[in-house]
Design a protein around this motif. Structure first.
Motif, short mmCIF file in Angstrom:
data_model
loop_
_atom_site.label_atom_id
_atom_site.label_comp_id
_atom_site.label_asym_id
_atom_site.label_seq_id
_atom_site.Cartn_x
_atom_site.Cartn_y
_atom_site.Cartn_z
N LEU A 146 -117.30 -1.77 -18.81
CA LEU A 146 -118.07 -2.09 -17.79
C LEU A 146 -117.17 -1.83 -16.75
O LEU A 146 -116.06 -2.53 -16.48
CB LEU A 146 -118.29 -3.66 -17.88
N TYR A 191 -117.05 -1.24 -12.31
CA TYR A 191 -117.73 -1.81 -11.03
C TYR A 191 -117.89 -0.72 -9.97
O TYR A 191 -117.22 0.30 -10.17
CB TYR A 191 -116.67 -2.81 -10.12
N ARG A 235 -135.47 -10.27 -11.38
CA ARG A 235 -133.75 -10.22 -11.14
C ARG A 235 -133.66 -9.55 -9.63
O ARG A 235 -134.59 -9.07 -9.09
CB ARG A 235 -133.29 -9.20 -12.01
N TRP A 269 -127.44 -7.60 -7.20
CA TRP A 269 -126.26 -8.29 -7.25
C TRP A 269 -125.67 -8.37 -5.77
O TRP A 269 -125.18 -9.39 -5.39
CB TRP A 269 -125.43 -7.64 -8.16
N ARG A 270 -125.53 -7.50 -5.14
CA ARG A 270 -124.69 -7.32 -3.89
C ARG A 270 -125.65 -6.40 -2.85
O ARG A 270 -125.48 -5.06 -2.86
CB ARG A 270 -123.23 -6.99 -4.20
N GLU A 276 -130.02 3.18 -15.05
CA GLU A 276 -128.78 2.82 -14.52
C GLU A 276 -128.92 2.42 -13.03
O GLU A 276 -128.11 1.50 -12.49
CB GLU A 276 -127.92 3.95 -14.68
N GLU A 305 -131.17 0.95 -11.95
CA GLU A 305 -131.81 -0.60 -12.20
C GLU A 305 -130.41 -1.63 -12.45
O GLU A 305 -130.27 -2.79 -12.02
CB GLU A 305 -132.98 -0.90 -13.19
N HIS A 306 -129.86 -1.07 -13.55
CA HIS A 306 -128.44 -1.74 -13.81
C HIS A 306 -127.33 -2.13 -12.93
O HIS A 306 -127.18 -3.12 -12.83
CB HIS A 306 -128.09 -1.03 -15.02
N ALA A 361 -128.87 -4.45 -10.43
CA ALA A 361 -128.71 -5.98 -10.94
C ALA A 361 -127.30 -6.44 -11.36
O ALA A 361 -127.27 -7.77 -11.15
CB ALA A 361 -129.52 -5.88 -12.31
N THR A 362 -126.41 -5.52 -11.48
CA THR A 362 -125.14 -6.19 -12.07
C THR A 362 -123.77 -5.62 -11.36
O THR A 362 -122.83 -6.02 -11.34
CB THR A 362 -124.84 -5.60 -13.38
N GLN A 363 -124.18 -4.60 -10.36
CA GLN A 363 -123.27 -3.96 -9.43
C GLN A 363 -122.13 -3.22 -10.49
O GLN A 363 -120.83 -3.02 -10.12
CB GLN A 363 -122.26 -4.72 -8.50
N CYS A 364 -122.60 -3.13 -11.95
CA CYS A 364 -121.69 -2.33 -12.74
C CYS A 364 -122.41 -1.31 -13.45
O CYS A 364 -123.59 -1.16 -13.53
CB CYS A 364 -121.17 -3.46 -13.65
N GLU A 380 -134.49 10.86 -14.92
CA GLU A 380 -134.89 10.23 -16.48
C GLU A 380 -136.28 10.50 -16.61
O GLU A 380 -136.76 10.14 -17.78
CB GLU A 380 -134.77 8.78 -16.19
N LYS A 387 -131.46 5.09 -23.19
CA LYS A 387 -131.96 3.98 -22.44
C LYS A 387 -133.67 4.02 -22.76
O LYS A 387 -134.05 3.06 -22.49
CB LYS A 387 -131.75 4.44 -20.98
N ILE A 396 -128.86 -4.67 -19.31
CA ILE A 396 -128.85 -5.43 -18.07
C ILE A 396 -128.42 -6.78 -18.57
O ILE A 396 -127.48 -7.38 -17.97
CB ILE A 396 -129.98 -5.52 -17.18
N SER A 413 -124.96 -7.00 -19.96
CA SER A 413 -123.80 -6.99 -18.65
C SER A 413 -123.84 -8.27 -17.79
O SER A 413 -122.97 -8.92 -17.40
CB SER A 413 -124.28 -5.98 -17.57
N LEU A 414 -124.88 -8.83 -17.58
CA LEU A 414 -125.05 -10.31 -16.76
C LEU A 414 -124.44 -11.31 -17.48
O LEU A 414 -124.00 -12.40 -16.88
CB LEU A 414 -126.56 -10.38 -16.46
N GLU A 449 -121.66 -11.03 -18.59
CA GLU A 449 -120.38 -11.18 -18.25
C GLU A 449 -120.18 -11.25 -16.69
O GLU A 449 -119.12 -10.85 -16.02
CB GLU A 449 -119.86 -9.54 -18.44
N ILE A 498 -117.62 -10.22 -13.75
CA ILE A 498 -117.82 -9.36 -12.45
C ILE A 498 -117.38 -9.92 -11.13
O ILE A 498 -116.66 -9.47 -10.27
CB ILE A 498 -119.35 -8.89 -12.48
N TYR A 536 -113.67 -9.86 -10.83
CA TYR A 536 -112.99 -8.83 -10.30
C TYR A 536 -113.35 -8.61 -8.86
O TYR A 536 -112.45 -8.30 -8.24
CB TYR A 536 -113.86 -7.65 -11.29
#
Lengths: 471, 211
Positions: free
Chosen positions: A25, A27, A50, A53-54, A152, A154-155, A158-161, B93, B122, B186, B189-190, B192, B196, B199
């Protein structure tokens, strides 16, 4: 202990977690968004209930699908309803979530890979992603930057990662100095010609050597931009004074105390002298000629004094077949000289070559001359509203217009021909863009990738010429 | 994420290297804001003789009889075979979306461009990597009067075909697990999120200008 490469350092400093299954993972500091690869990501985020994230790590603009005429009339005036909906969807998504966006006709709007660096939104040491393969551009700042797909996008929202796996390290050293009239575009095309369109697959390529260090930031961006055309999602160049000077004072760049601290931290953004690369290639920059592609992918390239290859002389049947197919598509004969290729259109623009330095180089060639009567069209599309304004301040627009070029509003335009700017079937185009794939610039269109100076000279002559003889 | 376990199906052989994503799905269709509707425009420039635009009735267009995908013997095929560097170019994609919607479940090629390779997973599309020699053999077999049928099995990482053809392919364990289980990346990952945030807190001290 062996040293670390620049890529190793960027990877290490962004690693959130190394998972047991081999994935990691990492950042993401900066997420750039545009209208084409984001709507499905925003929809997915919303359907899953969702939230981003930031918010402040995101920056959006419209570029791929905007018209390059009369942007001031606004989104409502876009004649194609499908394009209009796509552009207004990004506006709506950003407004609703509170994501910073430079909307169409905002002076700060433009091609996402031009505006990120221009605003200082791309900084050394960052991770930068965007749903666009030419995100490699931002590696010119010693940032780890690559393109991602919509899932990605979207990923990251949602997660900033990002879930990813470490790539291999490749070093491409271009010894210098480069010859007079040889530009960053010629350097990267020449590299792709030598290592091939898949030569960098699975690798982060670091570009080094005098032939790279001597380039301006605009030139370095051109080189990193096309790392993906050699198969490498990531292109990188170490940070030096040229980088620092470019970044200082830009709107999103750190200020005061933060600036001083940042410059200290950035001093480490270079590969250690004992760093080990998986692949090392050295190219004699002094031997690079102005380049012209003759085929249907960027490795099908040669020097201006060269000729289209003759498939009859190729032993490998797959390679021969691919050259025959390319020549058939391009309407060229094996053995034909590059200078004999007649042109129908000329396009100066794209995330590869639409920055102020590119426009200056083209204008210098064009000044006081006229676009050949044999051409249907020659257009200049600046990379951003700010590039356009700067060029107008310097009078470059007048030079282009006087020569017979059209002077357009910013956007991706004829590089991918999603908007009205496109080639007709069978037409040859000298283009400063990055892809000469079949149909890339319009169904049946025939693209030849060149530097801005070479495109400008070709526009005047009506066919390819060696720009070195014009300076 | 769409699950993939195994697929037995007919193989469409497109005997080309460097098939880029502009060929897989041309740019004009990327104006759509949806994830669906791309299958009918898969390989649009090769598949149809007249130019295509979004929103038109594609069933009324003239098809290119020389393009292998239009050969009726491959109707219902679920496997696509090509040479090296499949999916190069644009990160769109829409390319795997178009392949999946057309009906393909796996691609078999010598190599893939990185972004396309990643995007495929994906969407439950398995990109199988085989050696050039194996592909040479399979292309040879696929160009006869009868279409080639292959079985792609992810748990055993094998491709099986007629006359005892069997070969193993490599795949990262994390990608394999994601496909076999159809995991929500997702969500994973969330899980974790604390890591995050930790970090971010560390980096906020070290590089405050990034926050």
């Amino acid at each position: 202990m062996s040293g670390r490469t620049l890529y190793d350092k960027l990877w290490d400093s962004h690693l959130v977690s190394q998972r047991d299954d081999g994935s990691a993972l990492i950042y993401i500091d900066r997420h750039l968004l545009h209208e084409v690869t984001s709507p499905q990501a925003f929809e997915g985020l919303s359907l899953a209930g969702r939230k981003p994230w930031r918010l402040d790590a995101n920056l959006a603009t419209v570029d791929h699908n905007v018209p390059t005429t009369n942007q001031a009339a606004g989104v409502a005036a876009i004649s194609d309803p499908v394009s209009r909906l796509q552009i207004s969807t990004l506006d709506d998504n950003c407004d609703e979530l509170g994501i910073t966006q430079f909307k169409m006709a905002d002076l700060r709007a433009g091609i996402v890979h031009v505006i990120g660096p221009e605003q200082g939104a791309t900084l050394p040491g960052m991770t930068v992603v965007c749903g666009d393969s030419h995100t490699a551009t931002h590696g010119a700042f010693g940032a780890l930057a690559h393109g991602i797909g919509t899932s990605e996008v979207e990923h990251v929202l949602a997660t900033q990662c990002l879930v990813t796996k470490k790539m291999k390290n490749m070093l491409v050293t271009v010894t210098g100095p480069l010859g007079l009239g040889v530009t960053a575009k010629d350097v990267i095309l020449s590299i792709i010609g030598q290592i091939g369109t898949a030569g960098g697959t699975g690798h982060a390529i670091e570009f080094a050597g005098e032939g790279i260090q001597s380039l301006s930031m605009e030139g370095r961006m051109t080189v990193c931009n096309m790392a993906i055309e050699a198969g490498a999602p990531v292109g990188l160049i170490a940070v030096d004074q040229t980088t620092i000077d470019y970044v200082e004072g830009r709107p999103f760049a750190p200020k005061n105390e933060d600036w001083l601290r940042a410059v200290e931290v950035w001093a480490d953004l270079a590969s250690d002298s004992k760093a080990v690369f998986d692949t090392v290639i050295t190219i004699d920059g002094g031997l690079i000629e102005p380049q012209v592609t003759w085929g249907t992918n960027p490795e099908m390239v040669t020097g201006i004094k060269g000729a289209v290859p003759n498939p009859a002389g190729i032993v490998d049947p797959i390679q021969r077949g691919s050259i025959e197919r390319a020549l058939n598509y391009m309407g060229l004969k094996g053995g034909q000289s590059i200078e004999s290729i007649q042109l129908d259109r000329v396009f100066i623009g794209s995330c590869t070559n639409s920055r102020i330095e590119d426009l200056r180089a083209a204008a210098k060639v064009v000044e006081g001359k006229r676009v050949s009567d044999s051409l249907i069209q020659a257009i200049v599309v600046p990379g951003s509203g700010l590039v356009k304004a700067q060029a107008e301040k310097e009078g470059l627009d007048q030079i282009f217009r006087a020569a017979g070029f059209e002077w357009r509003d910013p956007g991706c335009s004829m590089c991918l021909a999603m908007n009205a700017d496109k080639l007709g079937r069978g037409e040859h185009c000298a283009s400063t863009s990055n892809r000469n794939f079949e149909g890339r610039q319009g169904a049946g269109g025939r693209s030849h990738l060149v530097s801005p100076a070479m495109a400008a000279a070709a526009a005047i002559a009506g066919h390819f010429v060696d720009v070195r003889e014009w300076i | 994420m769409q699950q993939f376990i195994s697929e037995k199906g007919l193989v469409v052989p497109i005997d080309r290297s460097n098939i880029d994503t502009d060929q897989i799905i041309p740019k004009q269709y990327l104006k759509s804001i949806k994830r669906t509707g791309f299958g009918v425009n898969l390989f649009d420039d090769w598949r149809y003789l007249d130019p295509g635009e979004p929103g038109m009735d594609h069933s009324a267009r003239r098809i290119n009889p020389d393009f292998v995908l239009n050969d009726s013997k491959f109707n219902g095929a679920t496997l696509l075979m090509a040479r090296d560097n499949f999916g190069c170019g644009s990160s769109r994609e829409h390319a795997p979306w178009a392949l999946v919607e057309y009906g393909f479940r796996a691609v078999i090629a010598e190599s893939y461009a990185d972004i396309f390779y990643n995007n495929s997973f994906k969407n439950g599309l398995l990109p199988v990597v085989l050696a050039a020699k194996e592909l040479e053999y399979l292309f040879d077999k696929s160009l006869g009067d009868l279409p080639l049928e292959l079985m792609v099995d992810l748990p055993s990482q094998t491709v099986k075909g007629p006359d005892g053809f069997e070969t193993r392919f490599e795949i990262d364990s994390f990608r394999k697990t994601c496909l076999l289980d159809g995991l929500d990346e997702i969500g994973l990952s969330l899980a974790e999120a604390d890591g995050i945030r930790a970090y971010e807190n560390t980096q906020r001290q070290r590089t405050p200008w990034l926050f």
